[in-house]
Design a protein around this motif. Structure first.
Motif, PDB file in Angstrom:
ATOM      1  N   GLY A  23      43.706  45.848  38.904  1.00 25.64           N
ATOM      2  CA  GLY A  23      42.423  45.193  38.700  1.00 25.64           C
ATOM      3  C   GLY A  23      42.466  44.309  37.478  1.00 25.64           C
ATOM      4  N   SER A  24      41.709  43.234  37.513  1.00 24.13           N
ATOM      5  CA  SER A  24      41.683  42.331  36.364  1.00 24.13           C
ATOM      6  C   SER A  24      40.295  41.715  36.234  1.00 24.13           C
ATOM      7  CB  SER A  24      42.741  41.232  36.491  1.00 24.13           C
ATOM      8  OG  SER A  24      42.456  40.399  37.596  1.00 24.13           O
ATOM      9  N   GLU A  25      40.020  41.249  35.039  1.00 21.15           N
ATOM     10  CA  GLU A  25      38.745  40.577  34.773  1.00 21.15           C
ATOM     11  C   GLU A  25      38.963  39.555  33.670  1.00 21.15           C
ATOM     12  OE1 GLU A  25      35.049  39.368  35.360  1.00 21.15           O
ATOM     13  OE2 GLU A  25      35.883  41.053  36.489  1.00 21.15           O
ATOM     14  N   THR A  26      38.323  38.411  33.804  1.00 20.11           N
ATOM     15  CA  THR A  26      38.404  37.355  32.802  1.00 20.11           C
ATOM     16  C   THR A  26      37.002  37.014  32.315  1.00 20.11           C
ATOM     17  OG1 THR A  26      40.412  36.405  33.766  1.00 20.11           O
ATOM     18  CG2 THR A  26      39.108  34.985  32.327  1.00 20.11           C
ATOM     19  N   LEU A  27      36.820  37.061  31.012  1.00 17.54           N
ATOM     20  CA  LEU A  27      35.564  36.656  30.401  1.00 17.54           C
ATOM     21  C   LEU A  27      35.757  35.330  29.695  1.00 17.54           C
ATOM     22  CD1 LEU A  27      34.338  40.010  28.795  1.00 17.54           C
ATOM     23  CD2 LEU A  27      33.712  39.050  31.012  1.00 17.54           C
ATOM     24  N   GLN A  28      34.767  34.497  29.714  1.00 16.44           N
ATOM     25  CA  GLN A  28      34.799  33.220  29.021  1.00 16.44           C
ATOM     26  C   GLN A  28      33.788  33.242  27.880  1.00 16.44           C
ATOM     27  OE1 GLN A  28      34.132  30.291  32.156  1.00 16.44           O
ATOM     28  NE2 GLN A  28      36.303  29.794  32.145  1.00 16.44           N
ATOM     29  N   GLN A 145      35.525  44.614  26.613  1.00 19.22           N
ATOM     30  CA  GLN A 145      34.577  44.409  27.716  1.00 19.22           C
ATOM     31  C   GLN A 145      35.324  44.041  28.999  1.00 19.22           C
ATOM     32  OE1 GLN A 145      31.380  41.669  26.782  1.00 19.22           O
ATOM     33  NE2 GLN A 145      31.229  42.430  24.682  1.00 19.22           N
ATOM     34  N   ALA A 146      36.282  43.122  28.861  1.00 20.02           N
ATOM     35  CA  ALA A 146      37.069  42.717  30.025  1.00 20.02           C
ATOM     36  C   ALA A 146      37.888  43.887  30.558  1.00 20.02           C
ATOM     37  CB  ALA A 146      37.989  41.550  29.657  1.00 20.02           C
ATOM     38  N   LEU A 147      38.399  44.732  29.674  1.00 19.09           N
ATOM     39  CA  LEU A 147      39.196  45.881  30.087  1.00 19.09           C
ATOM     40  C   LEU A 147      38.357  46.867  30.893  1.00 19.09           C
ATOM     41  CD1 LEU A 147      41.976  47.218  29.859  1.00 19.09           C
ATOM     42  CD2 LEU A 147      41.193  48.318  27.749  1.00 19.09           C
ATOM     43  N   SER A 148      37.133  47.123  30.431  1.00 16.61           N
ATOM     44  CA  SER A 148      36.239  48.024  31.157  1.00 16.61           C
ATOM     45  C   SER A 148      35.933  47.490  32.553  1.00 16.61           C
ATOM     46  CB  SER A 148      34.939  48.212  30.367  1.00 16.61           C
ATOM     47  OG  SER A 148      34.036  49.037  31.059  1.00 16.61           O
ATOM     48  N   LEU A 149      35.699  46.200  32.656  1.00 19.16           N
ATOM     49  CA  LEU A 149      35.419  45.588  33.958  1.00 19.16           C
ATOM     50  C   LEU A 149      36.659  45.597  34.852  1.00 19.16           C
ATOM     51  CD1 LEU A 149      33.224  42.590  32.757  1.00 19.16           C
ATOM     52  CD2 LEU A 149      32.449  44.634  33.983  1.00 19.16           C
ATOM     53  N   ALA A 150      37.834  45.462  34.256  1.00 20.59           N
ATOM     54  CA  ALA A 150      39.081  45.505  35.033  1.00 20.59           C
ATOM     55  C   ALA A 150      39.289  46.889  35.639  1.00 20.59           C
ATOM     56  CB  ALA A 150      40.263  45.126  34.149  1.00 20.59           C
ATOM     57  N   LYS A 152      36.883  48.999  36.466  1.00 23.05           N
ATOM     58  CA  LYS A 152      35.931  49.097  37.567  1.00 23.05           C
ATOM     59  C   LYS A 152      36.421  48.317  38.776  1.00 23.05           C
ATOM     60  CE  LYS A 152      31.856  49.721  34.619  1.00 23.05           C
ATOM     61  NZ  LYS A 152      30.553  49.141  34.189  1.00 23.05           N
ATOM     62  N   ASN A 153      37.010  47.171  38.533  1.00 20.12           N
ATOM     63  CA  ASN A 153      37.531  46.348  39.612  1.00 20.12           C
ATOM     64  C   ASN A 153      38.635  47.077  40.376  1.00 20.12           C
ATOM     65  OD1 ASN A 153      39.881  43.966  40.146  1.00 20.12           O
ATOM     66  ND2 ASN A 153      37.837  43.548  40.951  1.00 20.12           N
ATOM     67  N   ALA A 154      39.535  47.725  39.647  1.00 20.07           N
ATOM     68  CA  ALA A 154      40.622  48.469  40.296  1.00 20.07           C
ATOM     69  C   ALA A 154      40.072  49.639  41.099  1.00 20.07           C
ATOM     70  CB  ALA A 154      41.612  48.957  39.245  1.00 20.07           C
ATOM     71  N   TYR A 155      39.092  50.355  40.532  1.00 18.63           N
ATOM     72  CA  TYR A 155      38.502  51.506  41.223  1.00 18.63           C
ATOM     73  C   TYR A 155      37.797  51.073  42.506  1.00 18.63           C
ATOM     74  CZ  TYR A 155      35.492  55.536  42.099  1.00 18.63           C
ATOM     75  OH  TYR A 155      34.841  56.595  42.668  1.00 18.63           O
ATOM     76  N   GLU A 156      37.054  49.976  42.443  1.00 17.61           N
ATOM     77  CA  GLU A 156      36.368  49.474  43.632  1.00 17.61           C
ATOM     78  C   GLU A 156      37.363  49.047  44.707  1.00 17.61           C
ATOM     79  OE1 GLU A 156      33.912  46.418  42.064  1.00 17.61           O
ATOM     80  OE2 GLU A 156      32.420  47.811  41.226  1.00 17.61           O
ATOM     81  N   LYS A 157      38.480  48.475  44.304  1.00 18.54           N
ATOM     82  CA  LYS A 157      39.522  48.116  45.272  1.00 18.54           C
ATOM     83  C   LYS A 157      40.061  49.368  45.963  1.00 18.54           C
ATOM     84  CE  LYS A 157      41.503  43.867  43.322  1.00 18.54           C
ATOM     85  NZ  LYS A 157      42.756  43.298  42.725  1.00 18.54           N
ATOM     86  N   THR A 211      44.020  43.256  32.388  1.00 21.40           N
ATOM     87  CA  THR A 211      44.572  43.675  33.674  1.00 21.40           C
ATOM     88  C   THR A 211      45.055  45.123  33.567  1.00 21.40           C
ATOM     89  OG1 THR A 211      45.307  41.407  34.117  1.00 21.40           O
ATOM     90  CG2 THR A 211      46.275  43.137  35.471  1.00 21.40           C
ATOM     91  N   VAL A 212      44.796  45.905  34.614  1.00 18.96           N
ATOM     92  CA  VAL A 212      45.233  47.311  34.625  1.00 18.96           C
ATOM     93  C   VAL A 212      45.898  47.625  35.960  1.00 18.96           C
ATOM     94  CG1 VAL A 212      43.438  48.075  33.040  1.00 18.96           C
ATOM     95  CG2 VAL A 212      43.003  48.127  35.496  1.00 18.96           C
ATOM     96  N   ARG A 213      46.713  48.686  35.946  1.00 15.75           N
ATOM     97  CA  ARG A 213      47.271  49.263  37.168  1.00 15.75           C
ATOM     98  C   ARG A 213      46.807  50.715  37.240  1.00 15.75           C
ATOM     99  NH1 ARG A 213      52.385  46.160  36.500  1.00 15.75           N
ATOM    100  NH2 ARG A 213      53.123  47.785  35.108  1.00 15.75           N
TER     101      ARG A 213
END
Length: 218
Positions: A23-28, A145-150, A152-157, A211-213
């Motif tokens: 999972g990964s997340e990008t904040l701007q 913040q991006a790490l926390s969202l990443a 969640k993204n991996a878990y949802e996948k 990004t996390v695995r």
């Protein structure tokens, strides 16, 4: 009559299945600090004259920067050197002069004043403006913040994949791995700015990516 019994082979126990996801997340976000690299270059056949001219120019430059509110702790000497210069004609080396280069770095958190800083520096004798480097004063806040969202993204996948193939995941992952990712600052090359009467600077936004695995069993 003798009967033989064989003990069960423990090595034949069923190993759990593993589902692997990333999972990964990008904040701007807009940068909140900048480092401006500029200075003075002087040349003369006499190294002392080149050095004296450079010292006078850099002093004039620093005085000008201080007049618009740049303090001493915002200034840092980045490079100072004296080099002989040569011309090469028909494969032969001919001494030309000495070049003195004094480069300073200016750090500021007032992004809107960068154009004024450059204009003042040029008007006060800066003839070498290398770059403007935009960055964040606290990048770890945005990265976390991006790490926390990443995560969640991996878990949802993982949940989506499990539902699709009809399996039930164990809720606690057996592996959580952070994949480090550095956020390079925004770099402006500024050689052309010395010719501009008024310098507009648009810093843009920085991308902070995490990004996390993760591995789940089912």
């Amino acid at each position: 009559m003798n009967q033989e019994f064989s003990a069960p082979n423990r090595n034949t126990r069923h190993k759990p299945h593993v589902l692997k996801v990333s999972g990964s997340e990008t904040l701007q976000t807009a940068p909140d600090q900048a480092t401006i690299t500029l200075g003075v270059i002087t040349e003369d056949q006499d190294p002392q004259k080149a050095q004296q001219a450079n010292s006078q120019s850099i002093a004039h430059l620093i005085t000008g920067l201080q007049s618009i509110g740049i303090s001493e702790d915002q200034l840092k000497t980045s490079e100072y050197k004296i080099d002989p210069q040569y011309d090469y004609i028909d494969g032969k080396e001919f001494f030309k002069n000495y070049k003195v280069q004094y480069i300073i770095q200016i750090q500021t958190t007032e992004i809107e004043t960068i154009g004024s800083i450059i204009d003042t520096a040029v008007s006060r004798g800066a003839n070498s403006i290398s770059s403007i480097r935009f960055s964040l004063s606290s990048p770890e806040l945005y990265y976390n913040q991006a790490l926390s969202l990443a995560l969640k993204n991996a878990y949802e996948k993982a949940l989506s994949m499990a539902r699709t193939i009809g399996i039930t995941l164990k809720p606690i992952p057996i592996l959580v791995e952070e994949i480090s990712d550095t956020t390079p600052p925004i770099l402006y090359q500024t050689n052309s700015y010395t010719k501009m009467a008024s310098t507009p600077i648009q810093p843009g936004e920085l991308n902070i990516t995490a990004t996390v695995r993760m591995e789940y069993t089912y």
